[in-house]
Design an enzyme around this catalytic site. Structure first.
Site, PDB file in Angstrom:
ATOM      1  CG  HIS A 171      32.629  51.128  44.128  1.00  0.00           C
ATOM      2  ND1 HIS A 171      31.750  52.162  44.354  1.00  0.00           N
ATOM      3  CD2 HIS A 171      31.991  50.259  43.299  1.00  0.00           C
ATOM      4  CE1 HIS A 171      30.634  51.936  43.686  1.00  0.00           C
ATOM      5  NE2 HIS A 171      30.746  50.784  43.044  1.00  0.00           N
ATOM      6  CE  LYS A 214      33.287  52.674  40.319  1.00  0.00           C
ATOM      7  NZ  LYS A 214      33.115  52.058  38.998  1.00  0.00           N
TER       8      LYS A 214
HETATM    9  N1  LIG Z   1      26.965  47.953  35.446  1.00  0.00           N
HETATM   10  C1  LIG Z   1      27.330  47.164  36.454  1.00  0.00           C
HETATM   11  O1  LIG Z   1      26.495  46.502  37.100  1.00  0.00           O
HETATM   12  C2  LIG Z   1      28.775  47.067  36.806  1.00  0.00           C
HETATM   13  C3  LIG Z   1      29.672  47.824  36.112  1.00  0.00           C
HETATM   14  N2  LIG Z   1      31.005  47.708  36.351  1.00  0.00           N
HETATM   15  C4  LIG Z   1      31.875  48.472  35.468  1.00  0.00           C
HETATM   16  O2  LIG Z   1      32.447  47.568  34.532  1.00  0.00           O
HETATM   17  C5  LIG Z   1      33.734  48.035  34.125  1.00  0.00           C
HETATM   18  C6  LIG Z   1      34.762  46.939  34.330  1.00  0.00           C
HETATM   19  O3  LIG Z   1      34.889  46.655  35.708  1.00  0.00           O
HETATM   20  P1  LIG Z   1      35.862  45.478  36.228  1.00  0.00           P
HETATM   21  O4  LIG Z   1      35.472  44.194  35.612  1.00  0.00           O
HETATM   22  O5  LIG Z   1      35.876  45.617  37.696  1.00  0.00           O
HETATM   23  O6  LIG Z   1      37.253  45.971  35.625  1.00  0.00           O
HETATM   24  P2  LIG Z   1      38.545  45.070  35.312  1.00  0.00           P
HETATM   25  O7  LIG Z   1      39.663  46.048  35.187  1.00  0.00           O
HETATM   26  O8  LIG Z   1      38.663  43.950  36.266  1.00  0.00           O
HETATM   27  O9  LIG Z   1      38.221  44.436  33.877  1.00  0.00           O
HETATM   28  C7  LIG Z   1      38.189  45.142  32.681  1.00  0.00           C
HETATM   29  C8  LIG Z   1      38.737  44.226  31.599  1.00  0.00           C
HETATM   30  O10 LIG Z   1      38.516  44.852  30.342  1.00  0.00           O
HETATM   31  C9  LIG Z   1      39.670  44.640  29.558  1.00  0.00           C
HETATM   32  N3  LIG Z   1      39.701  45.620  28.473  1.00  0.00           N
HETATM   33  C10 LIG Z   1      40.133  46.899  28.513  1.00  0.00           C
HETATM   34  N4  LIG Z   1      39.998  47.475  27.307  1.00  0.00           N
HETATM   35  C11 LIG Z   1      39.460  46.529  26.481  1.00  0.00           C
HETATM   36  C12 LIG Z   1      39.061  46.520  25.135  1.00  0.00           C
HETATM   37  N5  LIG Z   1      39.215  47.583  24.344  1.00  0.00           N
HETATM   38  N6  LIG Z   1      38.504  45.393  24.631  1.00  0.00           N
HETATM   39  C13 LIG Z   1      38.353  44.293  25.388  1.00  0.00           C
HETATM   40  N7  LIG Z   1      38.721  44.237  26.689  1.00  0.00           N
HETATM   41  C14 LIG Z   1      39.260  45.350  27.230  1.00  0.00           C
HETATM   42  C15 LIG Z   1      40.838  44.715  30.537  1.00  0.00           C
HETATM   43  O11 LIG Z   1      42.015  44.127  30.018  1.00  0.00           O
HETATM   44  C16 LIG Z   1      40.256  43.966  31.723  1.00  0.00           C
HETATM   45  O12 LIG Z   1      40.525  42.581  31.642  1.00  0.00           O
HETATM   46  C17 LIG Z   1      33.976  49.315  34.921  1.00  0.00           C
HETATM   47  O13 LIG Z   1      33.593  50.433  34.155  1.00  0.00           O
HETATM   48  C18 LIG Z   1      33.052  49.149  36.115  1.00  0.00           C
HETATM   49  O14 LIG Z   1      32.685  50.363  36.706  1.00  0.00           O
HETATM   50  C19 LIG Z   1      31.484  46.880  37.314  1.00  0.00           C
HETATM   51  C20 LIG Z   1      30.622  46.138  38.074  1.00  0.00           C
HETATM   52  C21 LIG Z   1      29.195  46.158  37.877  1.00  0.00           C
HETATM   53  O1  LIG Z   2      33.573  49.246  39.292  1.00  0.00           O
HETATM   54  C1  LIG Z   2      32.727  48.584  39.951  1.00  0.00           C
HETATM   55  O2  LIG Z   2      33.052  47.662  40.701  1.00  0.00           O
HETATM   56  C2  LIG Z   2      31.308  48.934  39.817  1.00  0.00           C
HETATM   57  N1  LIG Z   2      30.975  49.788  38.898  1.00  0.00           N
HETATM   58  C3  LIG Z   2      29.669  50.249  38.622  1.00  0.00           C
HETATM   59  C4  LIG Z   2      29.537  51.714  38.983  1.00  0.00           C
HETATM   60  O3  LIG Z   2      30.505  52.482  38.748  1.00  0.00           O
HETATM   61  O4  LIG Z   2      28.491  52.124  39.454  1.00  0.00           O
HETATM   62  C5  LIG Z   2      28.597  49.375  39.249  1.00  0.00           C
HETATM   63  C6  LIG Z   2      28.929  48.877  40.607  1.00  0.00           C
HETATM   64  O5  LIG Z   2      28.851  49.945  41.484  1.00  0.00           O
HETATM   65  C7  LIG Z   2      30.308  48.226  40.627  1.00  0.00           C
END
Ligand SMILES: NC(=O)C1=CN([C@@H]2O[C@H](COP(=O)(O)OP(=O)(O)OC[C@H]3O[C@@H](n4cnc5c(N)ncnc54)[C@H](O)[C@@H]3O)[C@@H](O)[C@H]2O)C=CC1
Ligand SMILES: O=C(O)C1=N[C@H](C(=O)O)C[C@H](O)C1
EC number: 1.17.1.8
Length: 249
Positions: free
Chosen positions: A135, A139
């Site tokens: 990643h 992350k």
């Molecule tokens: N399930 C999936 O397909 C995917 C999951 N993810 C997961 O999604 C999560 C976020 O990833 P990113 O967008 O890359 O992180 P990021 O750090 O770019 O965005 C997270 C956002 O959430 C905000 N935030 C934090 N606490 C908050 C709260 N209590 N209420 C509202 N907003 C809040 C932050 O200020 C930030 O803008 C991670 O856990 C990541 O692993 C990421 C990509 C795909």
């Molecule tokens: O943080 C990310 O970027 C992602 N988070 C998810 C994970 O922890 O599996 C999904 C994807 O891999 C991207």
């Protein structure tokens, strides 16, 4: 008669994923964005939503879900960090709200969901399996939620088939050299700028290896799954973990 669009709120809207979800919802004819909030914002605008999508942080997501469930809002959750203990608490909260649905998917990309399913199918034929997840270096969590979910699916398939984890002769190890052990599956995490989200599941057998690999090259790869999650969660009460259940794989 045309149906009214599903009213959607987004939490984490200024983050990498949240900002992409905001655009995807705005571009979906059957959905209407009613709130796009981030840390520190007042949650009141979410009360006009039917479904709230959460891509925030493992430390924030449980408080968000407690609030959403208390306010009778369906939730689609991509945020990682769900332990069995957290899932049990959510099942308890949802037991009092039989009409409400929460969908948690460690990965919303179709190819990642298929890769996990293929890995579960392969697991009973290969006692030895390891996962490498790669990643971007911003992350927060390691291993990835996807890798942990994949390891659990492999472990469940092994248990069902009565297959024990394969032999490993390591007796001397620099700390971490064999990765983390998730339900007896070794998981190795790589963090590099330039990467998005990638996973390799490697199996080894007599004179052969099998590698299943998935690459998310752009965050738009998660959007069809997120939009499908929004459509399905309104008629899917209770807790659903994994998009594979919605895709009927
Ligand atoms: N399930 C999936 O397909 C995917 C999951 N993810 C997961 O999604 C999560 C976020 O990833 P990113 O967008 O890359 O992180 P990021 O750090 O770019 O965005 C997270 C956002 O959430 C905000 N935030 C934090 N606490 C908050 C709260 N209590 N209420 C509202 N907003 C809040 C932050 O200020 C930030 O803008 C991670 O856990 C990541 O692993 C990421 C990509 C795909
Ligand atoms: O943080 C990310 O970027 C992602 N988070 C998810 C994970 O922890 O599996 C999904 C994807 O891999 C991207």
């Amino acid at each position: 008669m045309t149906e009214s669009p599903i009213r959607v709120g987004v939490l984490g809207a200024r983050g990498r994923m949240g900002a992409t979800v905001v655009k995807a919802v705005e571009g979906a004819a059957d959905q209407e964005l009613v709130a796009a909030l981030d840390a520190g914002d007042d949650f009141a605008p979410l009360e006009s939503a039917q479904v709230v999508v959460d891509f925030t942080h493992p430390d924030a997501v449980m408080d968000n879900l407690r609030w959403l469930i208390a306010h009778d809002l369906h939730a689609v959750v991509g945020t990682t960090g769900f332990s069995e203990e957290r899932l049990t608490e959510l099942r308890g909260l949802l037991a009092d709200k039989p009409q409400l649905g929460v969908l948690i998917a460690p990965n919303f990309a179709l190819g990642a969901v298929l890769a996990m399913r293929f890995a579960a199918q392969a697991a009973k034929f290969y006692a030895s399996a390891e996962i490498i997840e790669l990643h971007h270096n911003r992350k927060a969590d390691a291993p990835s939620g996807t890798a942990a979910h994949t390891a659990r699916m492999i472990a469940a398939a092994r248990a069902e088939a009565g297959v024990a984890p394969g032999p490993d002769a390591t007796t001397s190890e620099v700390d971490g050299a064999r990765g983390a052990s998730v339900e007896d599956v070794h998981v190795h995490s790589v963090r590099l700028p330039g990467l998005v989200a990638h996973e390799e599941i490697l199996f080894g057998g007599e004179g052969e290896t099998l590698t299943i690999r998935h690459d998310s090259l752009d965050r738009t790869s998660f959007m069809p799954g997120v939009l499908l999650g929004v459509r399905s969660v309104v008629s899917r009460p209770g807790l659903t973990v994994g998009l594979e259940n919605v895709l009927d794989l």
